[in-house]
Design a protein around this motif. Structure first.
Motif, PDB file in Angstrom:
ATOM      1  N   VAL A  30     -17.080  -4.125   9.504  1.00 17.00           N
ATOM      2  CA  VAL A  30     -15.799  -3.447   9.274  1.00 17.00           C
ATOM      3  C   VAL A  30     -15.735  -2.929   7.836  1.00 17.00           C
ATOM      4  O   VAL A  30     -15.363  -1.791   7.576  1.00 17.00           O
ATOM      5  CB  VAL A  30     -14.613  -4.396   9.552  1.00 17.00           C
ATOM      6  CG1 VAL A  30     -13.322  -3.835   8.977  1.00 17.00           C
ATOM      7  CG2 VAL A  30     -14.455  -4.617  11.047  1.00 17.00           C
ATOM      8  N   LEU A  31     -16.160  -3.788   6.882  1.00 19.30           N
ATOM      9  CA  LEU A  31     -16.040  -3.422   5.466  1.00 19.30           C
ATOM     10  C   LEU A  31     -16.860  -2.173   5.143  1.00 19.30           C
ATOM     11  O   LEU A  31     -16.434  -1.324   4.365  1.00 19.30           O
ATOM     12  CB  LEU A  31     -16.482  -4.588   4.579  1.00 19.30           C
ATOM     13  CG  LEU A  31     -15.441  -5.701   4.454  1.00 19.30           C
ATOM     14  CD1 LEU A  31     -15.979  -6.819   3.579  1.00 19.30           C
ATOM     15  CD2 LEU A  31     -14.134  -5.171   3.896  1.00 19.30           C
ATOM     16  N   TRP A  53      -3.880   3.739   1.367  1.00 18.26           N
ATOM     17  CA  TRP A  53      -4.521   3.847   2.668  1.00 18.26           C
ATOM     18  C   TRP A  53      -5.298   2.574   2.965  1.00 18.26           C
ATOM     19  O   TRP A  53      -5.225   2.016   4.055  1.00 18.26           O
ATOM     20  CB  TRP A  53      -5.446   5.066   2.688  1.00 18.26           C
ATOM     21  CG  TRP A  53      -6.247   5.114   3.943  1.00 18.26           C
ATOM     22  CD1 TRP A  53      -5.875   5.670   5.118  1.00 18.26           C
ATOM     23  CD2 TRP A  53      -7.535   4.548   4.147  1.00 18.26           C
ATOM     24  NE1 TRP A  53      -6.848   5.485   6.053  1.00 18.26           N
ATOM     25  CE2 TRP A  53      -7.888   4.800   5.492  1.00 18.26           C
ATOM     26  CE3 TRP A  53      -8.429   3.852   3.342  1.00 18.26           C
ATOM     27  CZ2 TRP A  53      -9.094   4.390   6.028  1.00 18.26           C
ATOM     28  CZ3 TRP A  53      -9.632   3.442   3.874  1.00 18.26           C
ATOM     29  CH2 TRP A  53      -9.954   3.714   5.214  1.00 18.26           C
ATOM     30  N   THR A  57      -4.747   0.151   6.137  1.00 13.65           N
ATOM     31  CA  THR A  57      -5.804   0.047   7.127  1.00 13.65           C
ATOM     32  C   THR A  57      -6.322  -1.385   7.225  1.00 13.65           C
ATOM     33  O   THR A  57      -6.613  -1.883   8.316  1.00 13.65           O
ATOM     34  CB  THR A  57      -6.951   1.007   6.775  1.00 13.65           C
ATOM     35  OG1 THR A  57      -6.390   2.293   6.595  1.00 13.65           O
ATOM     36  CG2 THR A  57      -7.987   1.051   7.877  1.00 13.65           C
ATOM     37  N   GLY A  60      -4.054  -3.230   9.294  1.00 14.04           N
ATOM     38  CA  GLY A  60      -4.256  -2.811  10.679  1.00 14.04           C
ATOM     39  C   GLY A  60      -5.460  -3.508  11.283  1.00 14.04           C
ATOM     40  O   GLY A  60      -5.406  -4.010  12.407  1.00 14.04           O
ATOM     41  N   PHE A  61      -6.548  -3.595  10.524  1.00 18.36           N
ATOM     42  CA  PHE A  61      -7.756  -4.242  11.018  1.00 18.36           C
ATOM     43  C   PHE A  61      -7.510  -5.713  11.302  1.00 18.36           C
ATOM     44  O   PHE A  61      -7.844  -6.232  12.364  1.00 18.36           O
ATOM     45  CB  PHE A  61      -8.885  -4.102   9.997  1.00 18.36           C
ATOM     46  CG  PHE A  61      -9.861  -3.018  10.350  1.00 18.36           C
ATOM     47  CD1 PHE A  61     -10.627  -3.124  11.494  1.00 18.36           C
ATOM     48  CD2 PHE A  61     -10.003  -1.905   9.552  1.00 18.36           C
ATOM     49  CE1 PHE A  61     -11.527  -2.126  11.839  1.00 18.36           C
ATOM     50  CE2 PHE A  61     -10.894  -0.901   9.888  1.00 18.36           C
ATOM     51  CZ  PHE A  61     -11.653  -1.018  11.035  1.00 18.36           C
ATOM     52  N   ARG A  64      -5.213  -5.942  14.391  1.00 24.10           N
ATOM     53  CA  ARG A  64      -5.744  -5.441  15.660  1.00 24.10           C
ATOM     54  C   ARG A  64      -7.010  -6.140  16.117  1.00 24.10           C
ATOM     55  O   ARG A  64      -7.174  -6.419  17.286  1.00 24.10           O
ATOM     56  CB  ARG A  64      -6.038  -3.948  15.531  1.00 24.10           C
ATOM     57  CG  ARG A  64      -4.761  -3.145  15.423  1.00 24.10           C
ATOM     58  CD  ARG A  64      -5.059  -1.735  15.765  1.00 24.10           C
ATOM     59  NE  ARG A  64      -4.129  -0.852  15.068  1.00 24.10           N
ATOM     60  CZ  ARG A  64      -3.868   0.372  15.456  1.00 24.10           C
ATOM     61  NH1 ARG A  64      -4.478   0.865  16.504  1.00 24.10           N
ATOM     62  NH2 ARG A  64      -3.035   1.113  14.787  1.00 24.10           N
ATOM     63  N   VAL A  65      -7.915  -6.414  15.154  1.00 22.03           N
ATOM     64  CA  VAL A  65      -9.175  -7.027  15.551  1.00 22.03           C
ATOM     65  C   VAL A  65      -8.911  -8.403  16.162  1.00 22.03           C
ATOM     66  O   VAL A  65      -9.473  -8.774  17.181  1.00 22.03           O
ATOM     67  CB  VAL A  65     -10.142  -7.122  14.356  1.00 22.03           C
ATOM     68  CG1 VAL A  65     -11.366  -7.935  14.735  1.00 22.03           C
ATOM     69  CG2 VAL A  65     -10.543  -5.733  13.920  1.00 22.03           C
ATOM     70  N   ALA A  68      -6.937  -7.944  19.556  1.00 17.62           N
ATOM     71  CA  ALA A  68      -7.711  -7.376  20.648  1.00 17.62           C
ATOM     72  C   ALA A  68      -8.595  -8.429  21.308  1.00 17.62           C
ATOM     73  O   ALA A  68      -9.147  -8.199  22.373  1.00 17.62           O
ATOM     74  CB  ALA A  68      -8.580  -6.230  20.126  1.00 17.62           C
TER      75      ALA A  68
END
Lengths: 907, 120
Positions: A30-31, A53, A57, A60-61, A64-65, A68
């Motif tokens: 991801v990074l 940003w 983000t 968000g990661f 969401r990660v 999910a």
């Protein structure tokens, strides 16, 4: 900084935090993606936006990660989190009073800081819309080493010389701003808009995209560059023609001169300045087309100032200082070689360069200081709120020590308990965020009408957009979680051993709460003193003698210049307007001036002794007047006369040129004379072949630039002699005691009666305009007052809470004392003394802090010393009073402790 | 959890997954999350959440429509591992089927577009 091979990486802390939020097996992959996107965003939008940003983000990661369920076991994590949050909500719901107090204070602090952030974002942080990488651009202009903030226009020859002489820039283009009337279809539905005359490369240098069409056509002869062509903004095209496509190719009348729309810029772009309000752009040829009096050699004459502002797109590696130095060398060379150049006309001229485009460079430091002070005030309020939430949380946690310890003893893990505490504060933070958004919405509505540093419509478009809302949410959650950390530390993580002493609060817990209450009083002390000083400043400024009488005057703008009207006809039109206005019984006096008299930057001109050294001359604000303008202004004449009885209409040809100067200019020109002795003297205007002028009058000094210690020299010339701006500013003085705003319909009626095609725009009272000159101080004082009142309220709640809890804890002790014969006044005194002790403990460091912080305020104060004994005395009394009031309720409760009941319970 | 394929036929494809898969196919062998984000933003003109793309890719991988492989990325010059994705034959099939569906659905619909007014 080395360029090229080195690749920038996101700030290490942000990266580390992001990594923490992502499951280990996904972390590295991801990074690496985040780094990639961050770099391209940084390149396109600048580091600040890239930071924001990245933060968003990363969040968000993390969410969401996990949500999910990519990795096994994440489902359990989510289920636990939901359960914890529900538990937190239940805990808060069981104590609605506690929750409401915490959420409300949090909301106030968050709302305040968010509003200020929105304003700062608008004027300082946000890149200019529609401009590519605006932070890389460099703004250049002709300034002065002696007059801070003043600037002059450069000639076209200067621009050409700079293009040759400044290395390390890909392109250098110029702009000059004006206002015009534009209309389709022969004048129907004419509207007033800001316009810019620009060199054809302007759009390319700024990286402006076109929604349709192209830029004006460049020609080797600037007088033919973009002849008959204009570019519209998307916004203006839509407003006038309904759509971008509908505007392209049409004929538009600009101040009555037909042009063809050859291009429409992409949405958002409204000029290189902030706030962008430019609706129409013309090529250099537009200057000649719109101004019939422009000299033929406008672009050839080296001394003819045209360009107000230059913008350069540097090559990588070129710095602002480098461009400034190179441009200054070009100017110095022109001085040495005695080249014809507008940049060499005054000894203290210098070329100045500023990073980026957007906010006017002269306003930058002032606006920054104001925003910083606003932010400091709001941050104090949030700090106060944070202390309050922590205090409430500690009280709450202490009261639940028993329950917590029982649960630990039953096997609940320490981590789990901590998570529940966090969840509880997340829920509280969410509530605080909602309240904060509501307060921010109100705050932004208030700030929207504010003008910082006469910064025009700077904040008009201010809105609670998603980014600003995001800041509010982050602030609320952050503050709440910090408070949770404090509460966790104070509750000792719920040791089972605490069970035994569960019913009596610990000494250290009490100290912590008292300390927090003291901190609140201390912060309030700073706020109260600051608000007091600013409040007195505003009162002083309002009472300030400006040198003219701003009350009772209505100001309107007219644009009498038209291609088919020569200077004589404009004068005749103004004469008709003046006599028509003065014929009305409601009007005491009316006159016109050009340019706008009340503003921060002037059209300057030079006056000096006849045949003397040019360095002995002085620069002053140039004002041209028609009719008895000085009378309408209410300026006292110290000696001589003004230009009454139509003298203002005489041009230099049919009479001797005349000038009225102010007191300071008279003293500077003729140091040892009285105003009366100066009248009749003849001075030079320094303009080559221009004839000298006779001083016919001396008037009082005027505070045209607002409440500053240095009042400018002012030279008032008759309308017929010299260069007037296009816009004539009319000042209409109402009869004594009448409301000037009520004159507006009358003025419109009179103007329409004289010439129905003449639009009247920007109607305002001069009082409003004068007040605007110290808008910053008013905003600061207003916000300071609100914040300090809220601060006091919050601090009072804090003291009340601590004492209330203490009284509750010590019911037994109090009961025993009462049984042993302590009378009511003694019990009352004990509790009040406790409150006073907390207040004093906070006030001493608080007032010391205020003393240290006043130096940041000093430049904003007027007519009041930073250590004004009155303000400090009253502030101290208010603080002590509030502390005593807050202690009163718990003290009364102590006197009503039912002795028998308490003792029986003990028995 | 939803998203399970009930009828044993084709995988159901959300609109966003559809977009991501299509862009991955377009970019070919060298596709990775950041590149797909940028391509999506460039082609649709909308901003796209990086996390959403990342997750869509992992979901597509679960459905067998893309494969991913951790490889050194030399182009970054930092020698870091990066997850490269490639569209599987099944993924290509799903895309082709989706396109056919669309084409059939759009048949004879052009006049409806023209009557709905001008488009900016």
């Amino acid at each position: 900084m080395p360029r090229g091979g080195e690749r920038p990486n996101p700030p290490a802390l942000l990266r580390w935090l992001t990594g923490k939020g992502i499951p280990r097996e996904e972390r590295e992959s991801v990074l690496v993606e985040m780094d990639h996107l961050w770099r391209s965003r940084r390149h396109r939008q600048g580091p600040l936006r890239a930071w924001f940003w990245y933060l968003g983000t990363a969040l968000g990661f993390a969410v969401r990660v996990r949500g999910a369920g990519i990795l096994g076991g994440a489902g359990r994590w989510t289920r636990d989190a939901v359960a914890d949050l529900r538990y937190g909500a239940r805990v808060l719901a069981r104590r609605p009073g506690y929750a409401a107090a915490a959420v409300l204070t949090l909301g106030l602090g968050v709302g305040g800081l968010t509003s200020v952030y929105a304003a700062a974002d608008r004027v300082l942080l946000r890149p200019v819309p529609g401009v590519e990488a605006p932070h890389e651009l460099i703004t250049l202009r002709l300034g002065s080493s002696e007059m801070e903030g003043a600037w002059w226009t450069l000639s076209h020859a200067d621009l050409e010389a700079l293009r040759v002489g400044v290395a390390g820039v890909r392109s250098l283009d110029a702009r000059t701003a004006l206002e015009v009337n534009v209309s389709f279809d022969q004048g129907a539905g004419a509207r007033r808009t800001r316009a810019a005359v620009v060199t054809p490369g302007w759009f390319e240098t700024l990286g402006v995209r076109f929604a349709a069409g192209r830029a004006p056509v460049a020609s080797p002869d600037p007088a033919a560059s973009g002849a008959g062509e204009v570019v519209l903004s998307s916004e203006l095209a839509r407003a006038m023609a309904g759509s971008v496509a509908g505007a392209l190719g049409r004929t538009v009348e600009v101040d009555g001169v037909a042009h063809t729309v050859v291009g429409v810029t992409g949405p958002g772009f409204q000029g290189a300045e902030l706030p962008g309000e430019t609706g129409i752009w013309l090529g250099p040829a537009g200057l000649l087309a719109l101004d019939p009096s422009a000299p033929d050699g406008l672009f050839q004459e080296g001394y003819q100032g045209i360009w107000q502002l230059l913008v350069a797109r540097p090559v990588p590696g070129q710095t602002v200082a480098g461009v400034a130095a190179a441009a200054e060398r070009v100017r110095e060379r022109a001085v040495e070689q005695q080249l014809p150049s507008a940049a060499v006309m005054v000894a203290h001229f210098e070329m100045q360069a500023f990073p980026g485009v957007g906010l006017d460079p002269s306003l930058r430091s002032g606006v920054r200081r104001t925003v910083a002070l606003l932010a400091a005030g709001a941050a104090f309020l949030l700090l106060l709120a944070g202390a309050n939430v922590a205090n409430l949380a500690i009280t709450h946690a202490a009261s639940r020590r028993g329950a917590t310890s029982v649960r630990r003893a039953l096997g609940a893990g320490r981590g789990r308990l901590l998570r529940q505490l966090l969840a509880e504060h997340l829920v509280m933070g969410a509530g605080g965020a909602l309240a904060g958004l509501a307060f921010a919405w109100v705050g932004i509505g208030l700030l929207r009408d504010v003008r910082l540093q006469e910064y025009g419509a700077a904040l008009t478009g201010l809105a609670l957009d998603p980014r600003v809302a995001g800041v509010a949410v982050l602030l609320a959650l952050g503050t709440s979680l910090l408070a949770a950390a404090g509460a966790a530390a104070a509750s000792g993580g719920g040791n089972p051993e605490a069970l035994r002493g569960a019913r009596s609060g610990t000494r250290s817990g009490h100290r912590l709460r008292a300390g927090l209450a003291a901190l609140q009083i201390g912060l309030s002390a700073v706020l109260v003193v600051g608000a007091g000083l600013l409040g007195r400043t505003v009162a002083n400024l309002r009472g300030l003698d400006l040198g003219f009488r701003p009350d009772g005057v209505l100001a309107v703008d007219l644009d009498p210049s038209r291609v088919d009207r020569d200077a004589g006809e404009v004068s005749a039109l103004l004469a008709r307007l003046v006599s028509a206005l003065e014929a009305r019984p409601e009007v005491a006096a009316a006159g016109f001036a050009s340019p706008e008299p009340l503003r921060t930057s002037f059209l300057t001109s030079w006056l000096g002794p006849l045949g003397g050294d040019p360095d002995d001359g002085i620069l002053g604000a140039h004002l041209q007047v028609a009719g008895p303008f000085l009378e309408a202004m209410g300026v006292p004449l110290l000696a001589g006369r003004a230009f009454g009885e139509g003298r203002w209409m005489r041009s230099g040809d049919d009479g001797e040129p005349e000038v009225v100067v102010n007191r300071s200019a008279a003293r500077e020109l003729f140091p040892d004379r009285t105003p009366a002795q100066v009248v009749g003297e003849v001075v030079s205007t320094g303009r080559g072949d221009a004839p000298p002028v006779r001083i016919v009058g001396v008037m009082e000094d005027l505070a045209l630039t607002g409440p500053r210690p240095d009042r400018p020299h002012v030279f008032v010339r008759p309308w017929g002699q010299g260069y007037a701006d296009q816009v004539a500013v009319g000042w209409v003085r109402a009869r004594e005691g009448a409301d000037p705003a009520a004159l507006a319909p009358l003025v419109r009626e009179v103007v329409a009666g004289v010439d129905p095609t003449l639009p009247v725009f920007d109607v305002r009272t001069v009082r409003t305009q004068a007040d605007r000159m110290f808008a910053d101080e008013r905003v600061l004082a207003g916000l300071g007052t609100v914040v300090s009142l809220l601060g006091l309220l919050v601090a009072a709640v804090g003291i009340h809470g601590v004492l209330g809890y203490t009284v509750q804890e010590r019911r037994r002790e109090i009961g025993v004392r009462a049984a042993l014969g302590a009378d009511t006044s003694e019990l009352l005194g004990r509790v009040l003394a406790g409150g006073l002790g907390i207040a004093l403990a906070g006030m001493l460091p608080g007032l010391m802090g205020a003393w240290g912080l006043t130096r940041f305020l000093e430049s904003r104060l007027y007519g009041v010393a930073a250590l004004d004994p009155w303000t400090w005395g009253v502030g101290t009394v208010v603080l002590v009073g509030v502390a005593l009031l807050a202690s009163l309720l718990p003290a009364l409760r102590a006197t009503r402790v039912p002795v028998v009941e308490v003792l029986r319970a003990e028995g | 959890m939803g998203g399970r394929d009930g009828h044993g036929g084709r995988e159901a494809l959300g609109e966003f997954e559809h977009h991501v898969l299509l862009v991955a196919l377009r970019l070919g062998d060298g596709a990775f999350t950041a590149l797909i984000v940028e391509e999506l933003e460039a082609r649709t003109g909308r901003s796209v959440a990086a996390a959403a793309v990342y997750i869509a890719l992992r979901r597509l991988e679960k459905k067998g429509l893309v494969t991913s492989e951790l490889r050194m990325d030399d182009s970054a010059g930092t020698n870091r591992e990066r997850r490269f994705v490639g569209v599987t034959p099944a993924g290509v099939q799903v895309l082709a089927a989706a396109r056919d569906d669309f084409q059939r659905l759009w048949e004879g619909m052009e006049p409806a577009l023209d009557s709905s007014g001008e488009r900016g």
